[in-house]
Design a protein around this motif. Structure first.
Motif, PDB file in Angstrom:
ATOM      1  N   SER A 158      45.814  43.175  32.227  1.00  0.00           N
ATOM      2  CA  SER A 158      45.395  44.369  32.959  1.00  0.00           C
ATOM      3  C   SER A 158      43.893  44.471  32.791  1.00  0.00           C
ATOM      4  O   SER A 158      43.400  44.727  31.692  1.00  0.00           O
ATOM      5  N   THR A 161      38.483  44.603  37.946  1.00  0.00           N
ATOM      6  CA  THR A 161      37.958  43.510  38.748  1.00  0.00           C
ATOM      7  C   THR A 161      37.200  44.100  39.929  1.00  0.00           C
ATOM      8  O   THR A 161      37.046  45.327  40.035  1.00  0.00           O
ATOM      9  N   HIS A 169      41.421  46.899  40.259  1.00  0.00           N
ATOM     10  CA  HIS A 169      42.082  46.641  38.978  1.00  0.00           C
ATOM     11  C   HIS A 169      43.246  45.698  39.229  1.00  0.00           C
ATOM     12  O   HIS A 169      44.049  45.922  40.148  1.00  0.00           O
ATOM     13  N   THR A 170      43.313  44.633  38.426  1.00  0.00           N
ATOM     14  CA  THR A 170      44.345  43.612  38.593  1.00  0.00           C
ATOM     15  C   THR A 170      45.298  43.631  37.406  1.00  0.00           C
ATOM     16  O   THR A 170      44.871  43.686  36.254  1.00  0.00           O
ATOM     17  N   ARG A 185      51.650  39.684  40.518  1.00  0.00           N
ATOM     18  CA  ARG A 185      50.226  40.005  40.468  1.00  0.00           C
ATOM     19  C   ARG A 185      49.957  41.164  41.423  1.00  0.00           C
ATOM     20  O   ARG A 185      50.361  41.119  42.594  1.00  0.00           O
ATOM     21  N   THR A 187      46.777  43.819  42.698  1.00  0.00           N
ATOM     22  CA  THR A 187      45.378  44.247  42.651  1.00  0.00           C
ATOM     23  C   THR A 187      45.227  45.504  43.493  1.00  0.00           C
ATOM     24  O   THR A 187      45.508  45.485  44.701  1.00  0.00           O
ATOM     25  N   GLU A 215      46.666  32.717  43.550  1.00  0.00           N
ATOM     26  CA  GLU A 215      45.417  33.112  42.898  1.00  0.00           C
ATOM     27  C   GLU A 215      44.246  32.982  43.865  1.00  0.00           C
ATOM     28  O   GLU A 215      43.355  33.831  43.905  1.00  0.00           O
ATOM     29  N   PHE A 218      44.174  35.820  46.505  1.00  0.00           N
ATOM     30  CA  PHE A 218      43.611  37.037  45.907  1.00  0.00           C
ATOM     31  C   PHE A 218      42.097  36.900  45.741  1.00  0.00           C
ATOM     32  O   PHE A 218      41.349  37.842  46.012  1.00  0.00           O
TER      33      PHE A 218
END
Length: 224
Positions: A158, A161, A169-170, A185, A187, A215, A218
């Motif tokens: 947590s 970002t 926040h991711t 995941r 965000t 990934e 994102f």
């Protein structure tokens, strides 16, 4: 296997958003008082060889950096007007049609085959800076329960970002369900004083290529 019917709760909260301040500029060090500035001398043979090798190494580094190995570079993008974000579509993945999405989400892409990975986007109300973490963790937990009602999950990361310069926040959760492991995941992105957006990704951790692509999606997401 993930549950795919019903409606998870999108993030809701109120409060203004604040810009992230830029990092302070650090000036280069200056020479100490009373010391003379360095002078340039013609390099000797050994120094000249070392300098040539260093320059060659720098050129090779630049050549390698110019190579484009990003599988998402130049790929078509989902332009989600409702959520206020855009993100790339990995090669071979399919965009989800409106009738394939549950009401909480406005767009999504899914890996080919049995759909070992998916990325979804949603919109929400504004989230106050001090509440972004708690809201992101809450939404991630809710969606883990929704998509894996018979599984269990643990919070593994947590962190604050940014997405395209916007505070975010991711949250990552490790999910166990029917003998398999998944990564969820989420965000949460503050778009402005009135809106936020949510990117949600679910991937079977046994598919490393899909995990890296999620990934990347994102990472390459942008605010429209």
């Amino acid at each position: 296997m993930p549950h795919t019917t019903g409606q998870p709760v999108p993030p809701t909260a109120t409060g203004p958003t604040l810009p992230v301040p830029p990092a302070p500029f650090t000036p280069p060090p200056t020479a100490a008082p009373g010391t003379a500035p360095a002078t340039w001398r013609r390099p000797g043979p050994v120094v000249a060889v070392l300098l040539a090798l260093a320059l060659l190494g720098g050129a090779l580094t630049l050549w390698w950096a110019d190579r484009n190995d990003d599988p998402l570079d130049g790929r078509p993008r989902v332009d989600d007007h409702r959520a206020g974000v855009t993100y790339p579509v990995p090669e071979g993945w399919r965009r989800q049609r409106a009738d394939q999405l549950i009401d909480a989400f406005s767009s999504g892409v899914t890996a080919p085959g049995k759909g070992s990975a998916t990325v979804l986007a949603s919109r929400g109300d504004a989230v106050a800076d001090g509440e972004r973490r708690s809201v992101a963790e809450h939404v991630a937990g809710q969606n883990a329960v929704f998509f894996f009602p018979d599984g269990s999950s643990d919070l593994t990361r947590s962190e604050a970002t940014t997405v395209d310069g916007h505070p975010a926040h991711t949250v990552l959760r490790s999910v166990r369900d029917e003998g398999r492991r998944y990564q969820l995941r989420a965000t949460l992105i503050s778009l402005d004083a009135h809106r936020s957006a949510l990117l949600l990704g679910v991937v079977d951790t046994g598919h490393q290529t899909d995990r890296r692509l999620v990934e990347g999606v994102f990472r390459e997401a942008r605010v429209r």
